[in-house]
Design a protein around this motif. Structure first.
Motif, mmCIF file in Angstrom:
data_model
loop_
_atom_site.group_PDB
_atom_site.id
_atom_site.type_symbol
_atom_site.label_atom_id
_atom_site.label_comp_id
_atom_site.label_asym_id
_atom_site.label_seq_id
_atom_site.Cartn_x
_atom_site.Cartn_y
_atom_site.Cartn_z
ATOM 1 N N ASN A 32 0.831 -1.206 0.000
ATOM 2 C CA ASN A 32 0.000 0.000 0.000
ATOM 3 C C ASN A 32 0.867 1.258 0.000
ATOM 4 O O ASN A 32 0.588 2.221 -0.718
ATOM 5 C CB ASN A 32 -0.916 -0.014 1.227
ATOM 6 C CG ASN A 32 -1.884 1.149 1.226
ATOM 7 O OD1 ASN A 32 -2.696 1.298 0.316
ATOM 8 N ND2 ASN A 32 -1.793 1.992 2.249
ATOM 9 N N ARG A 33 1.942 1.239 0.786
ATOM 10 C CA ARG A 33 2.845 2.399 0.861
ATOM 11 C C ARG A 33 3.529 2.660 -0.475
ATOM 12 O O ARG A 33 3.668 3.806 -0.904
ATOM 13 C CB ARG A 33 3.875 2.158 1.951
ATOM 14 C CG ARG A 33 5.008 3.175 1.989
ATOM 15 C CD ARG A 33 5.913 2.910 3.161
ATOM 16 N NE ARG A 33 7.127 3.694 3.122
ATOM 17 C CZ ARG A 33 7.915 3.909 4.168
ATOM 18 N NH1 ARG A 33 7.612 3.413 5.338
ATOM 19 N NH2 ARG A 33 9.014 4.620 4.053
ATOM 20 N N LEU A 34 3.942 1.582 -1.131
ATOM 21 C CA LEU A 34 4.684 1.724 -2.388
ATOM 22 C C LEU A 34 3.771 1.899 -3.598
ATOM 23 O O LEU A 34 4.234 2.301 -4.676
ATOM 24 C CB LEU A 34 5.577 0.500 -2.601
ATOM 25 C CG LEU A 34 6.712 0.308 -1.588
ATOM 26 C CD1 LEU A 34 7.343 -1.079 -1.743
ATOM 27 C CD2 LEU A 34 7.770 1.388 -1.765
ATOM 28 N N GLY A 35 2.477 1.547 -3.435
ATOM 29 C CA GLY A 35 1.569 1.605 -4.572
ATOM 30 C C GLY A 35 1.756 0.431 -5.506
ATOM 31 O O GLY A 35 1.463 0.531 -6.701
ATOM 32 N N TRP A 36 2.254 -0.689 -4.968
ATOM 33 C CA TRP A 36 2.479 -1.898 -5.760
ATOM 34 C C TRP A 36 1.434 -2.936 -5.358
ATOM 35 O O TRP A 36 0.781 -2.822 -4.314
ATOM 36 C CB TRP A 36 3.864 -2.480 -5.517
ATOM 37 C CG TRP A 36 5.025 -1.583 -5.828
ATOM 38 C CD1 TRP A 36 4.986 -0.361 -6.412
ATOM 39 C CD2 TRP A 36 6.390 -1.854 -5.540
ATOM 40 N NE1 TRP A 36 6.254 0.166 -6.519
ATOM 41 C CE2 TRP A 36 7.144 -0.739 -5.979
ATOM 42 C CE3 TRP A 36 7.069 -2.917 -4.944
ATOM 43 C CZ2 TRP A 36 8.526 -0.664 -5.858
ATOM 44 C CZ3 TRP A 36 8.445 -2.849 -4.828
ATOM 45 C CH2 TRP A 36 9.187 -1.737 -5.280
ATOM 46 N N SER A 37 1.344 -4.001 -6.140
ATOM 47 C CA SER A 37 0.499 -5.121 -5.748
ATOM 48 C C SER A 37 1.234 -5.987 -4.724
ATOM 49 O O SER A 37 2.468 -5.961 -4.634
ATOM 50 C CB SER A 37 0.134 -5.967 -6.964
ATOM 51 O OG SER A 37 1.291 -6.641 -7.455
ATOM 52 N N HIS A 38 0.447 -6.753 -3.965
ATOM 53 C CA HIS A 38 1.038 -7.667 -2.979
ATOM 54 C C HIS A 38 1.999 -8.663 -3.652
ATOM 55 O O HIS A 38 3.134 -8.859 -3.175
ATOM 56 C CB HIS A 38 -0.087 -8.402 -2.239
ATOM 57 C CG HIS A 38 0.346 -9.115 -1.005
ATOM 58 N ND1 HIS A 38 1.229 -10.178 -1.014
ATOM 59 C CD2 HIS A 38 0.026 -8.917 0.302
ATOM 60 C CE1 HIS A 38 1.424 -10.623 0.216
ATOM 61 N NE2 HIS A 38 0.711 -9.860 1.042
ATOM 62 N N PRO A 39 1.613 -9.301 -4.796
ATOM 63 C CA PRO A 39 2.535 -10.241 -5.462
ATOM 64 C C PRO A 39 3.831 -9.572 -5.935
ATOM 65 O O PRO A 39 4.889 -10.189 -5.916
ATOM 66 C CB PRO A 39 1.715 -10.765 -6.636
ATOM 67 C CG PRO A 39 0.298 -10.592 -6.216
ATOM 68 C CD PRO A 39 0.271 -9.332 -5.411
ATOM 69 N N THR A 40 3.731 -8.301 -6.352
ATOM 70 C CA THR A 40 4.936 -7.601 -6.806
ATOM 71 C C THR A 40 5.929 -7.420 -5.658
ATOM 72 O O THR A 40 7.138 -7.648 -5.818
ATOM 73 C CB THR A 40 4.572 -6.228 -7.408
ATOM 74 O OG1 THR A 40 3.724 -6.424 -8.533
ATOM 75 C CG2 THR A 40 5.820 -5.467 -7.843
ATOM 76 N N VAL A 41 5.430 -7.012 -4.490
ATOM 77 C CA VAL A 41 6.304 -6.865 -3.321
ATOM 78 C C VAL A 41 6.921 -8.209 -2.957
ATOM 79 O O VAL A 41 8.121 -8.323 -2.717
ATOM 80 C CB VAL A 41 5.524 -6.288 -2.116
ATOM 81 C CG1 VAL A 41 6.410 -6.264 -0.864
ATOM 82 C CG2 VAL A 41 5.031 -4.882 -2.431
ATOM 83 N N ASP A 42 6.097 -9.283 -2.954
ATOM 84 C CA ASP A 42 6.589 -10.629 -2.640
ATOM 85 C C ASP A 42 7.690 -11.050 -3.610
ATOM 86 O O ASP A 42 8.714 -11.616 -3.211
ATOM 87 C CB ASP A 42 5.444 -11.633 -2.696
ATOM 88 C CG ASP A 42 4.915 -11.978 -1.321
ATOM 89 O OD1 ASP A 42 5.680 -11.859 -0.340
ATOM 90 O OD2 ASP A 42 3.735 -12.342 -1.217
ATOM 91 N N HIS A 43 7.470 -10.785 -4.889
ATOM 92 C CA HIS A 43 8.454 -11.161 -5.912
ATOM 93 C C HIS A 43 9.806 -10.507 -5.660
ATOM 94 O O HIS A 43 10.850 -11.171 -5.700
ATOM 95 C CB HIS A 43 7.926 -10.767 -7.300
ATOM 96 C CG HIS A 43 8.976 -10.805 -8.375
ATOM 97 N ND1 HIS A 43 9.434 -11.990 -8.930
ATOM 98 C CD2 HIS A 43 9.669 -9.796 -8.987
ATOM 99 C CE1 HIS A 43 10.366 -11.716 -9.831
ATOM 100 N NE2 HIS A 43 10.523 -10.397 -9.893
ATOM 101 N N HIS A 44 9.792 -9.208 -5.384
ATOM 102 C CA HIS A 44 11.065 -8.496 -5.185
ATOM 103 C C HIS A 44 11.733 -8.894 -3.867
ATOM 104 O O HIS A 44 12.972 -8.927 -3.784
ATOM 105 C CB HIS A 44 10.830 -6.997 -5.265
ATOM 106 C CG HIS A 44 10.596 -6.511 -6.663
ATOM 107 N ND1 HIS A 44 11.593 -6.481 -7.623
ATOM 108 C CD2 HIS A 44 9.472 -6.060 -7.276
ATOM 109 C CE1 HIS A 44 11.095 -6.027 -8.761
ATOM 110 N NE2 HIS A 44 9.811 -5.769 -8.582
#
Length: 309
Positions: A32-44
């Motif tokens: 939410n803070r980064l404006g990314w999706s949950h899977p995107t954060v998990d991937h990185h």
């Protein structure tokens, strides 16, 4: 032993995801803070841990916390992110007006006197300063974290501000100190004599000390009280000199203050010089890397102007 896959450069999106999880406490909040999706954060995050060769986060139903390795890695991760942000900020500044941006901090009591002169000289030298006025302990922490490039700090002789080897310091000048007491204090009512060398006659007084708790001058003052055979009694914690002088004028406190503060005085306050061999305030320039010559010149010029007032 770690099992790092390859000596690649770190993925900055992975660093940003890791830092956001540490700040927010969970992957969902970081997304939410980064404006990314949950899977995107998990991937990185997975990619970053693969690069690191070690688990950096413990994930659970109540959120995510850093492992021991993650806590070690977090310090450098934040510095790398700061350096990356700064690279673009400096580029923007250069594109705007071809100036070099320097993030510069100074403690408020000196800053109030010299910052206008520093800014004026920096402007003439086409040096862009992003200014922070704060207490020395917080400025030192911002230097360590890469959030400042240079800072003017003060310290007591022999009690330097704790800094890592990545930060270098150089002495700018040593400022005399004075003992501020009420006009009716026994030390103020005796005939003028030599500067104060020891604190025996202050054992009944209550002292004003800094608010942060990390002031090396406070440590030196307490040590001098100890040498005189007593433990200093704290009456107030504050970095607000007008408030401290107001309490001294009311006969409630004594304090050690820079000689420059004596120009603000109330008629009810006496300022007694302290022997410079006993205690002074060293003012230093602390930097993470070699500062621009224009910054040194601006500081030196403003200090010289201050001494001639």
């Amino acid at each position: 032993m770690s099992h790092r896959q390859a000596p690649n450069l770190p993925d900055f999106r992975g660093l940003a995801a890791f830092d956001a999880v540490l700040a927010e406490g969970s992957v969902a909040a970081a997304a939410n803070r980064l404006g990314w999706s949950h899977p995107t954060v998990d991937h990185h995050l997975r990619r970053l841990e693969q690069q690191a060769g070690v688990k950096l986060l413990e994930r659970g139903p109540r959120g995510s916390t850093p492992t021991a390795a993650g806590r070690v890695f977090a310090v450098r991760a934040r510095q790398l992110l700061e350096a990356g942000r700064r690279a673009f900020t400096e580029l923007d500044a250069w594109l705007d007006d071809e100036r070099r941006l320097v993030r510069f901090g100074i403690f408020p009591t000196l800053g109030a006197l010299v910052v206008p002169g520093i800014l004026r000289r920096a402007e003439l030298a086409r040096l862009s300063l992003e200014l922070t006025l704060d207490e020395c302990e917080r400025l030192a922490r911002q230097l360590e974290q890469g959030q400042l490039d240079a800072a003017v700090l003060f310290q007591a002789p022999g009690l330097p501000t704790p800094l890592s080897a990545e930060v270098t310091t150089e002495l700018l000048f040593a400022e005399p100190l004075v003992l501020a007491v009420h006009r009716s204090h026994p030390l103020a009512t005796t005939e003028p004599s030599e500067p104060i060398r020891e604190f025996t006659e202050l054992r009944q007084d209550r002292w004003a000390f800094g608010a942060s708790g990390g002031d090396t001058l406070d440590e030196a003052t307490r040590e001098l009280c100890g040498r005189a055979g007593f433990e200093a009694s704290t009456g107030m914690h504050s970095d607000d000199y007008p408030a401290i002088l107001g309490m001294i004028a009311a006969g409630q406190l004594v304090a050690i203050v820079p000689a420059s503060v004596a120009t603000w005085h109330d008629d009810a306050v006496a300022f007694l010089p302290i022997d410079t061999a006993t205690l002074t305030r060293e003012v230093v320039l602390a930097t993470r890397e070699e500062p621009p010559a224009a910054l040194r010149d601006a500081i030196a010029g403003a200090l010289s102007e201050l001494r001639t007032r």
